[in-house]
Design an enzyme around this catalytic site. Structure first.
Site, PDB file in Angstrom:
ATOM      1  CE  LYS A 156      -0.955   2.211   3.694  1.00  0.00           C
ATOM      2  NZ  LYS A 156       0.206   2.674   4.472  1.00  0.00           N
ATOM      3  CG  HIS A 248      -3.847   0.013   7.797  1.00  0.00           C
ATOM      4  ND1 HIS A 248      -3.482  -0.956   6.899  1.00  0.00           N
ATOM      5  CD2 HIS A 248      -2.740   0.784   7.965  1.00  0.00           C
ATOM      6  CE1 HIS A 248      -2.207  -0.779   6.549  1.00  0.00           C
ATOM      7  NE2 HIS A 248      -1.746   0.277   7.184  1.00  0.00           N
TER       8      HIS A 248
END
Ligand code: NDP
Ligand code: BG6
Length: 510
Positions: A156, A248
């Site tokens: 990411k 997240h």
């Protein structure tokens, strides 16, 4: 963890001279090695821009293992045995020509180690390089699965906004199939995040209550006590919204809110998370100031130590408007969650490092018992992701003695009490899963794009409307005080967690 040995392979790490490789990837690989979970035959090739010999790279990785390994006293002989399988190649990762050299090195390594021409490519470079690296690998014929498997691990952030996220997916799909791509959101590798599925779907007692009829609100906090450290340059183009929320925090919300999957097969789980993302009520640009609070840490003194404000960090503009804190109130428009507010917040330089999900249950319909302080409490279930991983259930009990005085008490479970169980690190679990081609804990293209769709109006509102405030908060505090205004209900605030699961309170010892 499954105890199966993956097939033989070579792992190629692009960006091997960087922070992620030394702090997370190499210690995780070493841990797999000590548990005999690496393939029988394997090699690791680290690639970076800076010059380094194999010996220098091995020495640096040995030091990383000693510093960052979870085993505080790792065996030096075992480390040297492991680092013997590492080599380093300095090359320009953006130049197509360099990949011919890489191809011949891979072929040679394959013969020497007997790794069956199976390659995993790990992108641990700045995200802007992922597409070029994949394209160069494809041009060199290194993406085709004719001889062995080819898997691509992408770190990411997956893009910068909806359009760039889509473009990244589109361009990758032109070169490789979706099932060759493993997008890492390391929170999904955390044992306690996976335990959410087990807790919800293996126990008959929670699921009947897990809906709008019994739950008043859901709160997710991911706080860090550290600042941006050496990553000011990266963080300036990211901010907390892109760095933590798009991935997240939304993934944790997805697992908390999802319907039971039809099986534990990877697409069955990802389909359910996707449905949650598709049901997120869009936050209109006009509502951003009401539903989203952003903040930036300012200088302060914590336990006698002088801490710089964000704008004084290396690589940060002196007039930066990048958020280091964000809190959002949102709704999930579906049958289960209609009308239940979800509150999520994340920030750097907060009082402690803690990630937890708090389920606030509704109060009883009629209040029979008065408390001395007049305050009414409600039941809470706190799912602690880190640290002091565990679960805490808070409820009211009668205080012994005359009358009906009520006291709020807790029942708690701590992972650390399972003395014989070792909790593997997220990267250890995820690297092992890629080796076994298990994509359950990786994000799928449509999940990423749908998450960006939700985030985009917030980004746009901030970009367009400079009237939207960014609030300063002193380093070491819980973010801007008005983030409490997001919480609906008289006198309700965020929970103020402490390092220990069982403690809470704004002023507790951190
Ligand atoms: P670093 O900046 O520490 O490392 C970047 C790596 O890429 C270095 O090996 C660097 O080589 C190499 N590189 C090659 N070309 C370039 C270039 N043109 N510009 C900059 N670097 C180049 O990054 P991290 O290791 O921290 O992060 C890597 C990726 O992982 C990022 O996408 C990040 O978002 C992601 N990530 C990182 C986490 C972390 O904890 N660090 C956590 C989660 C995700 P050299 O140093 O030799 O110049
Ligand atoms: C990373 C972010 O993805 O997660 C970092 O880029 C952040 O900014 C980190 O510090 C937090 O991870 P953990 O596992 O320490 O909670």
């Amino acid at each position: 963890m499954k105890m199966e040995n993956p097939g033989n392979l070579i792992l190629v790490i692009f960006g091997a001279s960087g922070d992620l490789t030394s702090r997370k990837l190499i210690p995780a690989l070493f841990s797999l090695k000590t548990q005999k979970l690496l393939p029988e035959k394997y090699a690791v090739i680290g690639i970076g821009r800076s010059q380094s010999s194999d010996e220098e790279f091995r020495k640096k990785m040995k030091e990383s293992i000693i510093s960052f390994s979870e085993d505080k006293n790792p065996d030096v002989g075992q480390i040297e045995n492991f680092t013997g399988s590492l080599s380093y190649l300095s090359m320009d990762e953006l130049s197509a020509e360099s990949y011919e050299k890489l191809k011949s090195i891979l072929a040679e390594t394959d013969i020497i180690y007997g790794t069956d021409a199976n390659y995993i490519f790990y992108m641990a470079t700045p995200p802007s390089m992922y597409e070029s690296i994949s394209l160069n690998l494809a041009k060199a014929g290194l993406a085709e699965e004719s001889s062995g498997f080819r898997r691509f691990i992408i770190e990411k952030p997956f893009g910068y906004d909806l359009e760039s996220g889509r473009k990244l997916n589109r361009n990758l799909h032109e070169l490789i199939a979706e099932d060759q791509i493993y997008r890492i959101d390391h929170y999904l590798g955390k044992e306690t995040v996976q335990n959410l599925l087990v807790m919800r779907f293996a126990n008959g007692i929670f699921e009947p209550l897990w809906n709008r009829n019994y739950i008043h609100r859901v709160e997710i906090t991911s706080a860090e006590s550290i600042g941006v450290e050496e990553r000011g340059g990266y963080y300036e183009s990211s901010g907390a919204l892109r760095d933590m929320v798009q991935n997240h925090l939304l993934q944790m919300a997805g697992l908390t809110a999802m319907e039971p999957p039809s099986s534990m097969e990877s697409n069955a789980i990802r389909n359910e998370v996707l449905k949650v993302f598709q049901s997120l009520q869009p936050i209109r640009e006009a509502d951003v100031p009401k539903q989203v609070i952003r903040g930036q840490y300012t200088g302060s003194t914590i336990r006698g130590e002088c801490i710089s404000g964000y704008r004084y960090e290396k690589g940060v503009a002196p007039d930066s408007r990048t958020e280091t804190f964000v809190a959002i109130k949102f709704f999930i428009n579906n049958w289960r969650w209609g009308g239940v507010p979800f509150y999520i917040r994340t920030g750097k330089r907060m009082p402690t490092r803690v990630t937890e999900i708090v389920i606030h249950f509704k109060r009883t319909p009629h209040h029979l018992f008065q408390r001395e302080n007049g305050l009414l409490t409600s039941n809470q279930m706190i799912i602690r992701i880190q640290p002091d991983e565990g679960i805490l259930l808070k409820f009211d009990m009668k205080e012994p003695g005359s009358g009906f005085n009520v006291k709020n008490v807790s029942m708690d479970f701590h992972y650390k009490d399972l003395a014989d169980v070792r909790v593997p690190s997220a990267y250890e679990r995820l690297l092992y899963d890629v080796m076994l081609a298990d994509s359950t804990l990786f994000s799928r293209d449509d999940e990423i794009e749908t998450a960006w769709k939700f985030i985009e109006p917030i980004q746009k509102a901030w970009e367009k409307n400079h009237e939207i405030k960014i609030y300063g908060y002193p380093a070491g505090t819980w973010g801007p005080a008005n983030s409490n205004d997001l919480i609906e209900g008289c006198g309700l605030t965020w929970r103020y967690p402490c390092r220990n699961l069982t403690d809470d309170g704004l002023y507790c010892e951190l």
